[in-house]
Structure formats: C-alpha cells, structure tokens
Design an enzyme around this catalytic site. Sequence first.
Site, PDB file in Angstrom:
ATOM      1  N   HIS A   1       0.848  -1.084   0.091  1.00  0.00           N
ATOM      2  CA  HIS A   1      -0.112   0.018  -0.048  1.00  0.00           C
ATOM      3  C   HIS A   1       0.946   1.321  -0.190  1.00  0.00           C
ATOM      4  O   HIS A   1       1.985   1.332   0.629  1.00  0.00           O
ATOM      5  CB  HIS A   1      -0.926   0.087   1.087  1.00  0.00           C
ATOM      6  CG  HIS A   1      -1.974   0.974   1.185  1.00  0.00           C
ATOM      7  ND1 HIS A   1      -2.087   2.334   1.393  1.00  0.00           N
ATOM      8  CD2 HIS A   1      -3.470   0.667   0.766  1.00  0.00           C
ATOM      9  CE1 HIS A   1      -3.346   2.836   1.322  1.00  0.00           C
ATOM     10  NE2 HIS A   1      -4.168   2.079   0.869  1.00  0.00           N
TER      11      HIS A   1
ATOM     12  N   ASP B   1      -7.835  -5.119  -0.103  1.00  0.00           N
ATOM     13  CA  ASP B   1      -8.227  -5.849  -1.275  1.00  0.00           C
ATOM     14  C   ASP B   1      -7.877  -7.501  -0.932  1.00  0.00           C
ATOM     15  O   ASP B   1      -8.625  -8.339  -1.989  1.00  0.00           O
ATOM     16  CB  ASP B   1      -7.789  -5.439  -2.701  1.00  0.00           C
ATOM     17  CG  ASP B   1      -8.519  -4.279  -3.095  1.00  0.00           C
ATOM     18  OD1 ASP B   1      -7.814  -3.208  -3.405  1.00  0.00           O
ATOM     19  OD2 ASP B   1      -9.590  -4.202  -3.066  1.00  0.00           O
TER      20      ASP B   1
HETATM   21  C1  SDX Z   1      -6.347  -0.005  -2.787  1.00  0.00           C
HETATM   22  O1  SDX Z   1      -4.508   4.645  -1.751  1.00  0.00           O
HETATM   23  C2  SDX Z   1      -5.506   3.729  -1.243  1.00  0.00           C
HETATM   24  O2  SDX Z   1      -5.936   4.221  -0.280  1.00  0.00           O
HETATM   25  C3  SDX Z   1      -6.001   2.731  -2.033  1.00  0.00           C
HETATM   26  C4  SDX Z   1      -7.010   1.869  -1.359  1.00  0.00           C
HETATM   27  C5  SDX Z   1      -8.221   2.674  -0.854  1.00  0.00           C
HETATM   28  O3  SDX Z   1      -9.098   2.136   0.142  1.00  0.00           O
HETATM   29  O4  SDX Z   1      -8.637   3.561  -1.702  1.00  0.00           O
HETATM   30  O5  SDX Z   1      -6.431   1.363   0.037  1.00  0.00           O
HETATM   31  C6  SDX Z   1      -7.572   0.492  -1.800  1.00  0.00           C
HETATM   32  O6  SDX Z   1      -6.005   0.446  -4.178  1.00  0.00           O
HETATM   33  C7  SDX Z   1      -5.598  -0.985  -1.970  1.00  0.00           C
HETATM   34  C8  SDX Z   1      -4.152  -1.260  -2.977  1.00  0.00           C
HETATM   35  C9  SDX Z   1      -4.741  -2.474  -3.925  1.00  0.00           C
HETATM   36  N1  SDX Z   1      -3.648  -2.971  -4.920  1.00  0.00           N
HETATM   37  C10 SDX Z   1      -3.291  -3.741  -4.680  1.00  0.00           C
HETATM   38  O7  SDX Z   1      -3.381  -4.735  -4.127  1.00  0.00           O
HETATM   39  C11 SDX Z   1      -1.861  -4.327  -6.280  1.00  0.00           C
HETATM   40  C12 SDX Z   1      -0.638  -4.577  -5.540  1.00  0.00           C
HETATM   41  N2  SDX Z   1      -0.055  -3.572  -4.570  1.00  0.00           N
HETATM   42  C13 SDX Z   1       0.982  -2.746  -5.442  1.00  0.00           C
HETATM   43  O8  SDX Z   1       0.917  -2.765  -6.736  1.00  0.00           O
HETATM   44  C14 SDX Z   1       1.325  -1.587  -4.502  1.00  0.00           C
HETATM   45  O9  SDX Z   1       1.521  -2.090  -3.311  1.00  0.00           O
HETATM   46  C15 SDX Z   1       0.557  -0.527  -4.407  1.00  0.00           C
HETATM   47  C16 SDX Z   1       0.383   0.187  -5.883  1.00  0.00           C
HETATM   48  C17 SDX Z   1      -0.807  -0.571  -3.861  1.00  0.00           C
HETATM   49  C18 SDX Z   1       1.413   0.769  -3.749  1.00  0.00           C
HETATM   50  O10 SDX Z   1       2.580   0.778  -4.501  1.00  0.00           O
HETATM   51  P1  SDX Z   1       3.714   2.038  -4.387  1.00  0.00           P
HETATM   52  O11 SDX Z   1       3.327   2.713  -3.170  1.00  0.00           O
HETATM   53  O12 SDX Z   1       3.797   2.631  -5.618  1.00  0.00           O
HETATM   54  O13 SDX Z   1       4.928   1.117  -3.940  1.00  0.00           O
HETATM   55  P2  SDX Z   1       6.124   1.060  -4.829  1.00  0.00           P
HETATM   56  O14 SDX Z   1       5.959   0.614  -6.398  1.00  0.00           O
HETATM   57  O15 SDX Z   1       7.074   2.221  -4.750  1.00  0.00           O
HETATM   58  O16 SDX Z   1       6.914  -0.230  -4.186  1.00  0.00           O
HETATM   59  C19 SDX Z   1       7.839  -0.107  -2.991  1.00  0.00           C
HETATM   60  C20 SDX Z   1       8.785  -1.455  -3.043  1.00  0.00           C
HETATM   61  C21 SDX Z   1       8.987  -1.848  -4.355  1.00  0.00           C
HETATM   62  O17 SDX Z   1      10.255  -2.812  -3.918  1.00  0.00           O
HETATM   63  P3  SDX Z   1      11.567  -2.047  -4.557  1.00  0.00           P
HETATM   64  O18 SDX Z   1      11.823  -1.989  -5.877  1.00  0.00           O
HETATM   65  O19 SDX Z   1      11.827  -1.010  -3.520  1.00  0.00           O
HETATM   66  O20 SDX Z   1      12.617  -3.481  -3.740  1.00  0.00           O
HETATM   67  O21 SDX Z   1       7.642  -2.587  -2.405  1.00  0.00           O
HETATM   68  C22 SDX Z   1       7.500  -3.548  -3.532  1.00  0.00           C
HETATM   69  C23 SDX Z   1       7.977  -2.924  -4.671  1.00  0.00           C
HETATM   70  O22 SDX Z   1       8.415  -3.872  -5.757  1.00  0.00           O
HETATM   71  N3  SDX Z   1       6.115  -3.771  -3.697  1.00  0.00           N
HETATM   72  C24 SDX Z   1       5.571  -4.870  -3.993  1.00  0.00           C
HETATM   73  C25 SDX Z   1       4.183  -4.917  -3.710  1.00  0.00           C
HETATM   74  N4  SDX Z   1       3.852  -3.645  -3.694  1.00  0.00           N
HETATM   75  C26 SDX Z   1       5.125  -2.863  -3.458  1.00  0.00           C
HETATM   76  N5  SDX Z   1       6.142  -6.098  -4.019  1.00  0.00           N
HETATM   77  C27 SDX Z   1       5.533  -7.313  -4.270  1.00  0.00           C
HETATM   78  N6  SDX Z   1       3.963  -7.159  -4.471  1.00  0.00           N
HETATM   79  C28 SDX Z   1       3.588  -5.943  -4.102  1.00  0.00           C
HETATM   80  N7  SDX Z   1       2.144  -6.102  -4.097  1.00  0.00           N
END
Ligand code: SDX
Length: 377
Positions: free
Chosen positions: A260, A314
């Site tokens: 998140h 989710d």
């Molecule tokens: C919702 O914003 C809200 O409030 C949303 C929500 C609401 O109520 O409105 O809460 C609802 O949308 C929840 C999120 C649903 N989405 C998912 O579940 C999709 C999977 N999650 C990711 O894609 C991700 O966690 C995000 C998009 C939700 C947030 O990503 P960020 O903040 O852009 O994080 P990032 O891409 O900068 O990642 C930081 C690190 C990275 O690793 P490094 O490159 O630094 O080594 O964390 C890792 C990422 O690879 N990472 C993940 C991951 N999410 C982040 N690694 C594996 N799986 C994941 N899901």
Amino acid sequence: MADAYVPGLEGVPVTESKISFIDGKKGILEYRGVPIQVLAEKSTFEETAYLLLWGKFPARGELEQFDQELRSHRRVKYGILDLIKCLPNTSHPMDILQACVAALGTYYSARDVADKEENHRSVIRLIAKLPTIVAAFERIRRGDEPVRPRDDLSHSANFLWMLTEREPDPLAVRIMDVCLVLHAEHTMNASTFGGLVTASTLANPYSVASSAVGVLSGPLHGGANEEVVIMLREIGSVEKVRPYIEELIRAKTRIMGVGHRVYKVKDPRAPILQRLAEQLFSQKGESPLYRIASEVERVVVEHLGAKGIYPNVDFYSGIVYDKLGIPLDQFTPIFAISRVAGWMAHWLEQMERNRLFRPEEIYTGEHDLPYIPLERR
Ligand code: SDX
C-alpha cells in the site's frame, strides 16, 4: 514551482481535508475522527455515508430523511437500462458502470455546481443509483430483466435483492453493509484524486464520479480484489503457496492485495474482513480460498514484511464476496458503489474552496529545433 519531481506524487499533499485520516505506520483509519473499527461494528452504510458527507452523525430525523431520499432515488431512467442492453454483455462491469454514470449526467442538469440544492440532489442520485446500475448489468448479461429496486429494504439489502431477486439473508445483508462501510472512504486515494481533478474544472458531479470509476477500475487500485481471487484459485492449494509466492517475489512481480502507498503495516480493514469471512464460513461452510489466502499472507509477510508490505483491503474482500455468491468481476463495482460516498464527500468539500488542479512538469526535451522536410526524414 516545487523544485523536484515526485513520482506518483508520493507523500505530496494535494489538498486539506477533514473527511478521513490514515496513520500508515500505526494502521489507523478514521472517518471524520471515528475509528473504522467502531463504524464497522456499530454503524450502517447509510449513517456512515451521512457522516462522511456532512461531518456529523445524523439525528434520528436526519437519518430517516436521508435514508428516505436514497430509497426514492434508486430507480434509473429506462434509457440507462436500454444503454446497458445496447452495450456488449461481455463487457467488464466497471466499464458498463463508468459509461452509465456518465450517462446519468445527460438526464440531470447539474452543470451549475454553485447550486447547492442541485448538488445535494446529485449526491443522493449517485449514491442511490450506482447499485441499481451494477445489479441491472448483472441481470441483463444473464439474459434477465433487471429487478426493480424495493423501497422497503435498506441500501445493502436492496442491492442483494436486485442482484438475486431473492429475499436477502440477514447475515449476508449485515456483511455486505459492513463491506460498504469499510470501502466508503480512504483519504486521497487515486480514484478520489482523479475525481477531484475533474471536479476542479467545475465539471458536473456525474463526470466527477465517472472519472473516479475509471481510476478505481485499475488493478493497482480497486481492481486488485478481483485479481486476488484469480491468484488464489490459480495457486489451488496451501501446499503450492510457498513456491508460487516465492517465484513472484524472485521475478519482482507485484502480488495482488498486498502492499500500500500509505499503510506499512496490515491495512486495518483487512482483519475486519477476515472476521466477516469467518462469520460467513460458520453459516455457509469454509472457503478453501481462505486457507490459501492465510498461507499467502504468512509467506508474503515472511519475505516482504520488513519492506512494509502486508495485506491491504483488497486481500480478503474478494473471499467474502465470493462466499456471498457474487461474480468475480462484480467485486470492484461493489467497491465503487461504496466509495461513491467518499468521492461525493470530497467533491462537496472541494466545491467550498475549489482551485483548479494544474500541476507542473519538469521539461526534459530539447528547444528551438528546426522543421525537417519529409524528404529528409
Ligand atoms: C487500494 O490508496 C489507497 O488508499 C487505495 C485503497 C483505498 O481504499 O482507496 O487502499 C485501495 O487500492 C489498495 C491497493 C490495491 N492494490 C493492490 O493490491 C496491487 C498490489 N499492490 C501494489 O501494486 C502496490 O503495493 C501499490 C500500488 C498498492 C502501492 O505501491 P507503491 O506505493 O507505488 O510502492 P512501490 O511500487 O514504490 O513499491 C515499493 C517497494 C518496491 O520494492 P523495491 O523496488 O523498492 O525493492 O515495495 C515493493 C516494490 O516492488 N512492492 C511490492 C508490492 N507492492 C510494493 N512487491 C510485491 N508485491 C506487491 N504488491
């Protein structure tokens, strides 16, 4: 102009708001200062929507009037139903929803957003009619006529009625209502932000909501709940979880339902959804997906917990909807019929002190280049 580009506006405040609060390190979520756990236990979607929209708990008369307004605006024009019948029944329900929400605006002259009475009517129509649109598409794509909304049922009960044309089970109604409370609002999430960018040009509220629906549909946002269940079904058994998840991590593939932008601990809504799932299992039998999901959570936290990656809202919501017999691709529309309350709360708040969203960019191209004639390209 700010001196540095911030990808995804991470950590950049774009407004001031009193509607909700998140502490991502402590896993706190409050709507108008009230902890989400309290609202999930004691409130209803109607009461929570009122709290979000107008910043206070309604007195009995206010709640009854709001509830009555919603009940009397659930029907949609026959043209909306005809539109749904004209669109491909293989469409994703979020695409149908976005088209129909924009089409709602063709029936109501809501272009003067300085008109507070019209704005109130628009808020009521959007909250009241989105469930009708979602349920109507479900019925029409199965070849059935839509089920007319009933005025004698609560918001959640009526939604289940329109989906199934069966008297809704009280436990299913209660669980649906808690899910709608949990998904109603979440500070400056992407869909709320997208709606507010639209709102900032003084576009009508139906365009605002249609923009927000489009943003919510993406798998990085509201679309994740559907993707989680697809992943759990693909894993298929608890024994296969570890190799499956470790392969995703090795390949640096995003795991749906975890991580998140704000929460760096488990999303406070997730354990509430887990308890709802367990309540359902006690009545309808356990879901094999749940044990797989619990093992996915264990393996993800083991590997990625140190990076602040935990289940979000989710991760378990789809398991609850699946157990309620709701089709996979209707999970995100359910997110939308709830979040429209939060979108409208932020819209009303912004209309009180609007300023056009027009950010800057850091230009990295070239300047003053010559025209290159076709024969020389
Ligand atoms: C919702 O914003 C809200 O409030 C949303 C929500 C609401 O109520 O409105 O809460 C609802 O949308 C929840 C999120 C649903 N989405 C998912 O579940 C999709 C999977 N999650 C990711 O894609 C991700 O966690 C995000 C998009 C939700 C947030 O990503 P960020 O903040 O852009 O994080 P990032 O891409 O900068 O990642 C930081 C690190 C990275 O690793 P490094 O490159 O630094 O080594 O964390 C890792 C990422 O690879 N990472 C993940 C991951 N999410 C982040 N690694 C594996 N799986 C994941 N899901």
